[in-house]
Design a protein around this motif. Structure first.
Motif, mmCIF file in Angstrom:
data_model
loop_
_atom_site.group_PDB
_atom_site.id
_atom_site.type_symbol
_atom_site.label_atom_id
_atom_site.label_comp_id
_atom_site.label_asym_id
_atom_site.label_seq_id
_atom_site.Cartn_x
_atom_site.Cartn_y
_atom_site.Cartn_z
ATOM 1 N N ALA A 196 45.378 34.336 35.112
ATOM 2 C CA ALA A 196 44.630 35.575 35.351
ATOM 3 C C ALA A 196 43.541 35.353 36.392
ATOM 4 O O ALA A 196 43.324 36.192 37.279
ATOM 5 N N ALA A 197 42.846 34.224 36.298
ATOM 6 C CA ALA A 197 41.779 33.935 37.260
ATOM 7 C C ALA A 197 42.337 33.699 38.660
ATOM 8 O O ALA A 197 41.785 34.182 39.660
ATOM 9 N N ILE A 198 43.438 32.978 38.747
ATOM 10 C CA ILE A 198 44.022 32.675 40.057
ATOM 11 C C ILE A 198 44.600 33.938 40.696
ATOM 12 O O ILE A 198 44.499 34.142 41.915
ATOM 13 N N GLU A 199 45.194 34.806 39.889
ATOM 14 C CA GLU A 199 45.705 36.079 40.416
ATOM 15 C C GLU A 199 44.574 36.893 41.044
ATOM 16 O O GLU A 199 44.725 37.453 42.142
ATOM 17 N N GLY A 204 41.754 38.586 46.315
ATOM 18 C CA GLY A 204 40.465 38.757 46.974
ATOM 19 C C GLY A 204 39.419 39.444 46.129
ATOM 20 O O GLY A 204 38.423 39.948 46.656
ATOM 21 N N LEU A 205 39.610 39.440 44.797
ATOM 22 C CA LEU A 205 38.671 40.121 43.910
ATOM 23 C C LEU A 205 37.587 39.187 43.390
ATOM 24 O O LEU A 205 36.415 39.563 43.323
ATOM 25 N N LEU A 206 37.976 37.980 42.989
ATOM 26 C CA LEU A 206 37.054 37.036 42.369
ATOM 27 C C LEU A 206 37.119 35.685 43.069
ATOM 28 O O LEU A 206 38.170 35.279 43.574
ATOM 29 N N ASP A 207 35.977 35.001 43.062
ATOM 30 C CA ASP A 207 35.899 33.601 43.481
ATOM 31 C C ASP A 207 35.597 32.805 42.216
ATOM 32 O O ASP A 207 34.444 32.711 41.792
ATOM 33 N N PRO A 208 36.617 32.249 41.563
ATOM 34 C CA PRO A 208 36.428 31.711 40.217
ATOM 35 C C PRO A 208 35.687 30.377 40.184
ATOM 36 O O PRO A 208 35.889 29.507 41.036
ATOM 37 N N VAL A 209 34.824 30.256 39.177
ATOM 38 C CA VAL A 209 34.210 28.983 38.807
ATOM 39 C C VAL A 209 34.719 28.673 37.406
ATOM 40 O O VAL A 209 34.384 29.375 36.444
ATOM 41 N N GLY A 225 51.836 25.931 36.857
ATOM 42 C CA GLY A 225 52.371 25.738 38.196
ATOM 43 C C GLY A 225 51.484 26.300 39.282
ATOM 44 O O GLY A 225 51.978 26.788 40.308
ATOM 45 N N VAL A 226 50.155 26.240 39.081
ATOM 46 C CA VAL A 226 49.220 26.746 40.087
ATOM 47 C C VAL A 226 48.359 25.603 40.597
ATOM 48 O O VAL A 226 48.093 24.625 39.889
ATOM 49 N N SER A 227 47.927 25.729 41.830
ATOM 50 C CA SER A 227 47.072 24.720 42.445
ATOM 51 C C SER A 227 45.609 25.086 42.243
ATOM 52 O O SER A 227 45.226 26.252 42.365
ATOM 53 N N LEU A 228 44.802 24.070 41.958
ATOM 54 C CA LEU A 228 43.359 24.274 41.823
ATOM 55 C C LEU A 228 42.613 23.797 43.061
ATOM 56 O O LEU A 228 41.383 23.671 43.033
ATOM 57 N N GLU A 229 43.331 23.575 44.130
ATOM 58 C CA GLU A 229 42.683 23.136 45.360
ATOM 59 C C GLU A 229 41.701 24.204 45.841
ATOM 60 O O GLU A 229 42.035 25.381 45.967
ATOM 61 N N GLY A 230 40.478 23.775 46.089
ATOM 62 C CA GLY A 230 39.445 24.688 46.555
ATOM 63 C C GLY A 230 38.782 25.504 45.471
ATOM 64 O O GLY A 230 37.902 26.316 45.759
ATOM 65 N N VAL A 231 39.186 25.313 44.206
ATOM 66 C CA VAL A 231 38.598 26.059 43.089
ATOM 67 C C VAL A 231 37.525 25.197 42.431
ATOM 68 O O VAL A 231 37.777 24.038 42.070
#
Length: 471
Positions: A196-199, A204-209, A225-231
């Motif tokens: 949900a956070a990555i979506e 372009g809605l949220l910049d997750p921490v 199966g999602v990348s956390l690069e840059g998060v």
């Protein structure tokens, strides 16, 4: 004047020889939001003046205008079913639209024989008027009258459901235009919470921490199966610490919203409302479901269905104001609030009706601002103009509600879930009333609903100061 057939089981026509100058017939219909949507779908006329209240508010009349040809179609209905009736051939029509028809207007179409011509042709004056007696359409119709008398069963029209899931689109577009909002994702240690956070980030809605145990967060990312690069990841030991850390970041302005991960809602909100948390306002926090129900012409809010179990009158006032402020953010200038109960009259044995009546008076005294509040109203009268008219209920809210303020959490939760599972509704969730919005999503939510919840949080965060009230 011929009596309108209405619900008569049989339609009877009038042949040319039986028609007399002055013969007249009429029918009456409510111009409902559903009619507008159906006419747009059938005709292809999707002019936003007919369909988009925000666009229509900027135009000549300041409100949605019913398609002119919907009104004209009522004339055709009278000619084909009443006078002359079945077998009539429509040859021509002159029309003049004299006033706009608004959603909810009661429109009466009347035809009157004015001239009998050769070859079976008949000329009729045509007129449509609203419930105030104002003429909205005038014209002249020319028809071929039936040659033979006919009695034919009146076939009921088909039941048609308008299936539209576009109530969130405006909020989504506007939120994307604001840029991504730094948002604390609290304990995203499950696949669903992390996705949900990555979506929301990808839209372009949220910049997750991401706040929580880092090994568990990375495991959830691998499973999803999602990348956390840059998060950004802010590691803490457990869910309680994650909630407290998220509140701390919000207080210091490092994030503008909180988003529930895989911890329980109570645990997150306990940190928000804890004494000295810094996220308190002068108002009680509450939950709002922003509903997209295909059969209703606009989004509306059900509150409170998730936070306040058995709110007092004072708490209901806060819940109401929170919902009103949310709708202001969504562009509804003066929301109509229906305070729900089982009946429309005040009954001392039914506490919900007493609270509803009190809230109505509180609104007129300025204790609830920026809205029209009325109650008690039963659910059917709150959302259906026809139901309200059947009961002769005079109310500025009936049939047009933007907010359904429920008596307690149980009734609100049942109402929202009934709409979701029986009426194909979507429900985007947000907790409001704190200094930052709190985005609540469910594992059962579709991608669209999760993104809508994030978009609403983005809008509230951007505009809470502009409405001079907390999130």
């Amino acid at each position: 004047m011929l009596a309108p057939a209405g619900n008569a089981a049989v339609m009877r026509n009038r042949v040319f020889d039986d028609l007399r100058i002055g013969d007249s017939a009429s029918l009456t219909r409510v111009a409902s939001d559903r009619d507008i949507a159906l006419f747009a779908a059938v005709s292809g006329d999707v002019n936003p003046s007919h369909l988009d209240s925000r666009f229509a508010a900027t135009q000549r009349f300041g409100h949605i205008v019913v398609h002119g040809m919907w009104t004209a179609a009522l004339v055709s209905a009278v000619l084909g079913t009443e006078l002359p009736g079945p077998g009539t051939i429509y040859l021509g029509q002159e029309l003049s639209f004299t006033l706009p028809v608004e959603p909810g207007d009661l429109v009466t179409a009347t035809v009157t024989v004015t001239e009998k011509l050769d070859n079976g042709r008949v000329r009729l004056a045509t007129e449509c008027s609203n419930q105030r007696g104002q003429v909205v359409l005038r014209g002249v119709a020319t028809v071929l009258a039936p040659l033979q008398p006919v009695e034919w069963p009146r076939v009921p029209g088909p039941d048609v459901m308008v299936q539209r899931h576009d109530r969130y689109e405006e909020a989504m577009r506007e939120a994307r235009g604001l840029g991504a909002l730094p948002t604390a994702i609290v304990h995203p240690c499950s696949k669903d919470a992390l996705v949900a956070a990555i979506e929301a980030r990808d839209q372009g809605l949220l910049d997750p921490v991401l706040i929580g145990p880092e090994p568990r967060i990375r495991l959830a990312a691998e499973q999803a199966g999602v990348s956390l690069e840059g998060v950004a990841i802010d590691p803490v030991e457990h869910s309680h610490a994650a909630a407290c850390r998220a509140v701390e970041l919000a207080v210091h302005g490092r994030v503008g919203a909180l988003m529930k991960g895989s911890l329980h809602t109570d645990e997150l909100l306990a940190a928000v409302v804890a004494p000295g948390s810094g996220l308190h306002t002068g108002r009680r926090i509450s939950h709002a479901f922003v509903m997209d129900v295909p059969s209703y012409g606009k989004p509306f809010v059900i509150t409170d269905a998730a936070v306040n179990i058995a709110p007092t009158l004072a708490q209901k006032r806060d819940i109401c104001q929170n919902a009103v402020n949310l709708l202001h953010v969504m562009g509804v200038a003066c929301p109509r609030v229906a305070v729900l109960a089982a009946v429309e009259t005040v009954n001392a044995a039914m506490p919900a009706t007493l609270d509803a009546a009190a809230l109505t008076v509180m609104s007129t005294r300025g204790q609830i601002e920026g809205a029209i509040v009325d109650g008690p109203l039963a659910f059917d009268n709150a959302i259906s103009l026809d139901a309200a008219r059947t009961k002769a209920l005079v109310s500025p809210v009936a049939g047009q509600a933007d907010v359904l303020l429920v008596p307690d959490l149980e009734s609100g939760n049942m109402l929202a879930k009934q709409l979701m599972y029986l009426a194909n509704a979507d429900a985007a969730g947000l907790v409001v009333g704190a200094r930052v919005p709190i985005i609540l999503t469910s594992r059962a939510d579709s991608v669209r609903v999760r993104l809508a919840s994030a978009a609403l949080g983005r809008l509230v965060a951007a505009r809470r100061e502009s409405v001079s009230l907390p999130a």
